[in-house]
Enzyme design. Structure first.
Site, PDB file in Angstrom:
ATOM      1  N   LYS A  84       2.403 -21.598  -2.889  1.00 57.15           N
ATOM      2  CA  LYS A  84       3.027 -21.226  -4.140  1.00 57.15           C
ATOM      3  C   LYS A  84       2.381 -19.987  -4.749  1.00 57.15           C
ATOM      4  O   LYS A  84       2.951 -19.319  -5.600  1.00 57.15           O
ATOM      5  CB  LYS A  84       2.894 -22.380  -5.160  1.00 57.15           C
ATOM      6  N   GLY A  85       1.173 -19.688  -4.353  1.00 56.52           N
ATOM      7  CA  GLY A  85       0.349 -18.716  -5.074  1.00 56.52           C
ATOM      8  C   GLY A  85       0.915 -17.326  -5.247  1.00 56.52           C
ATOM      9  O   GLY A  85       0.576 -16.632  -6.206  1.00 56.52           O
ATOM     10  N   ASP A 145      -9.024 -14.740   1.603  1.00 56.82           N
ATOM     11  CA  ASP A 145     -10.405 -15.179   1.408  1.00 56.82           C
ATOM     12  C   ASP A 145     -11.085 -15.143   2.783  1.00 56.82           C
ATOM     13  O   ASP A 145     -11.538 -14.086   3.227  1.00 56.82           O
ATOM     14  CB  ASP A 145     -10.317 -16.588   0.799  1.00 56.82           C
ATOM     15  N   VAL A 188     -10.791 -17.452  -8.617  1.00 55.99           N
ATOM     16  CA  VAL A 188      -9.919 -16.888  -9.640  1.00 55.99           C
ATOM     17  C   VAL A 188      -8.638 -17.700  -9.797  1.00 55.99           C
ATOM     18  O   VAL A 188      -8.187 -18.367  -8.864  1.00 55.99           O
ATOM     19  CB  VAL A 188      -9.550 -15.414  -9.322  1.00 55.99           C
TER      20      VAL A 188
HETATM   21  P1  IMP Z   1      -8.186 -18.206   3.353  1.00 56.39           P
HETATM   22  O1  IMP Z   1      -7.502 -18.934   4.472  1.00 56.39           O
HETATM   23  O2  IMP Z   1      -9.635 -18.644   3.255  1.00 56.39           O
HETATM   24  O3  IMP Z   1      -8.049 -16.716   3.424  1.00 56.39           O
HETATM   25  O4  IMP Z   1      -7.555 -18.732   2.019  1.00 56.39           O
HETATM   26  C1  IMP Z   1      -6.400 -18.230   1.482  1.00 56.39           C
HETATM   27  C2  IMP Z   1      -5.815 -19.177   0.473  1.00 56.39           C
HETATM   28  O5  IMP Z   1      -6.836 -19.917  -0.228  1.00 56.39           O
HETATM   29  C3  IMP Z   1      -5.063 -18.419  -0.601  1.00 56.39           C
HETATM   30  O6  IMP Z   1      -3.720 -18.196  -0.229  1.00 56.39           O
HETATM   31  C4  IMP Z   1      -5.201 -19.333  -1.793  1.00 56.39           C
HETATM   32  O7  IMP Z   1      -4.199 -20.325  -1.749  1.00 56.39           O
HETATM   33  C5  IMP Z   1      -6.540 -20.013  -1.595  1.00 56.39           C
HETATM   34  N1  IMP Z   1      -7.609 -19.337  -2.346  1.00 56.39           N
HETATM   35  C6  IMP Z   1      -8.668 -18.689  -1.842  1.00 56.39           C
HETATM   36  N2  IMP Z   1      -9.455 -18.217  -2.825  1.00 56.39           N
HETATM   37  C7  IMP Z   1      -8.855 -18.563  -3.989  1.00 56.39           C
HETATM   38  C8  IMP Z   1      -9.170 -18.340  -5.387  1.00 56.39           C
HETATM   39  O8  IMP Z   1     -10.169 -17.715  -5.767  1.00 56.39           O
HETATM   40  N3  IMP Z   1      -8.293 -18.854  -6.279  1.00 56.39           N
HETATM   41  C9  IMP Z   1      -7.176 -19.535  -5.925  1.00 56.39           C
HETATM   42  N4  IMP Z   1      -6.848 -19.759  -4.649  1.00 56.39           N
HETATM   43  C10 IMP Z   1      -7.683 -19.277  -3.680  1.00 56.39           C
END
Ligand code: IMP
Length: 201
Positions: free
Chosen positions: A48-49, A107, A157
């Protein structure tokens, strides 16, 4: 403090105010419009983000495009595994089209990497990533992000579509959420005060 949350998070400060978001999203819209001019562009926004970012980005674009949504959640409640469950698949085919994957935040890069592979299996002409935020200090998988809004420090965040336990998505700016007494998403990491990008000082 809100009583509906089980932990005691606290909005610490605004990291990116609304006007900086608007400026940068508008620039990204122009960049993307130039890069994909004349192409059959399919925007794929990840729910959803990214829904707020995608809505603003689309309105900042002048080139023809379609938009479709993919809903995902961490597989079997294992966030950080890089394996995601598709809760809503695309409605339209992306075969032969230029796909722009629109993410709220990258992330570790595991989720975007998984999505890239999934989309490439559907034989698009190309797949590129557009991410509003890049938390590159925590990157595990190196990914090209040709369209990136802001580099941010290692903090958790919320706002502008991003949540903590489904809350705070409606904030018009991006704020740092202090979790468990620490503003950081990882307790042993370094952070800084300001979001950074080519256009933000
Ligand atoms: P990754 O697989 O570690 O790159 O994570 C990506 C997903 O983690 C993003 O699409 C977000 O849904 C969630 N996410 C990572 N960091 C944050 C944050 O600081 N705030 C909110 N959601 C986050």
């Amino acid at each position: 403090m809100k009583s509906f949350l089980t932990t005691e998070p606290e909005l610490q400060k605004v990291l990116i105010p609304q006007n900086r978001l608007q400026e940068r999203v508008s620039e990204l819209g122009q960049e993307i419009s130039q890069a994909f001019d004349g192409k059959d562009l399919a925007i794929v926004a990840i729910l959803k983000g990214s829904f707020v970012f995608a809505a603003d980005l689309l309105r900042a674009m002048t080139t023809e495009c379609s938009i479709d949504f993919m809903g995902i959640s961490s597989y079997a409640g294992q966030p950080g595994s890089g394996v995601v469950r598709i809760t809503k698949d695309l409605d339209e085919s992306i075969a032969g089209r230029s796909v722009l994957l629109v993410e709220d935040i990258i992330d570790t890069g595991l989720t975007a990497n998984y999505l890239l592979h999934t989309l490439k299996q559907r034989k698009p002409a190309s797949v590129d990533i557009c991410a509003l935020l890049d938390k590159s200090a925590r990157r595990i998988i190196d990914l090209p992000i040709p369209y990136r809004g802001f580099e941010i420090p290692d903090v958790f965040v919320v706002g502008y579509g991003m949540d903590y336990q489904q809350h705070y998505r409606n904030l018009p700016h991006i704020a740092i959420l202090r979790l468990n007494g620490s503003p950081k998403s990882q307790p042993d990491s370094t952070d800084s005060d300001q979001a950074d990008s080519r256009n933000v000082s």
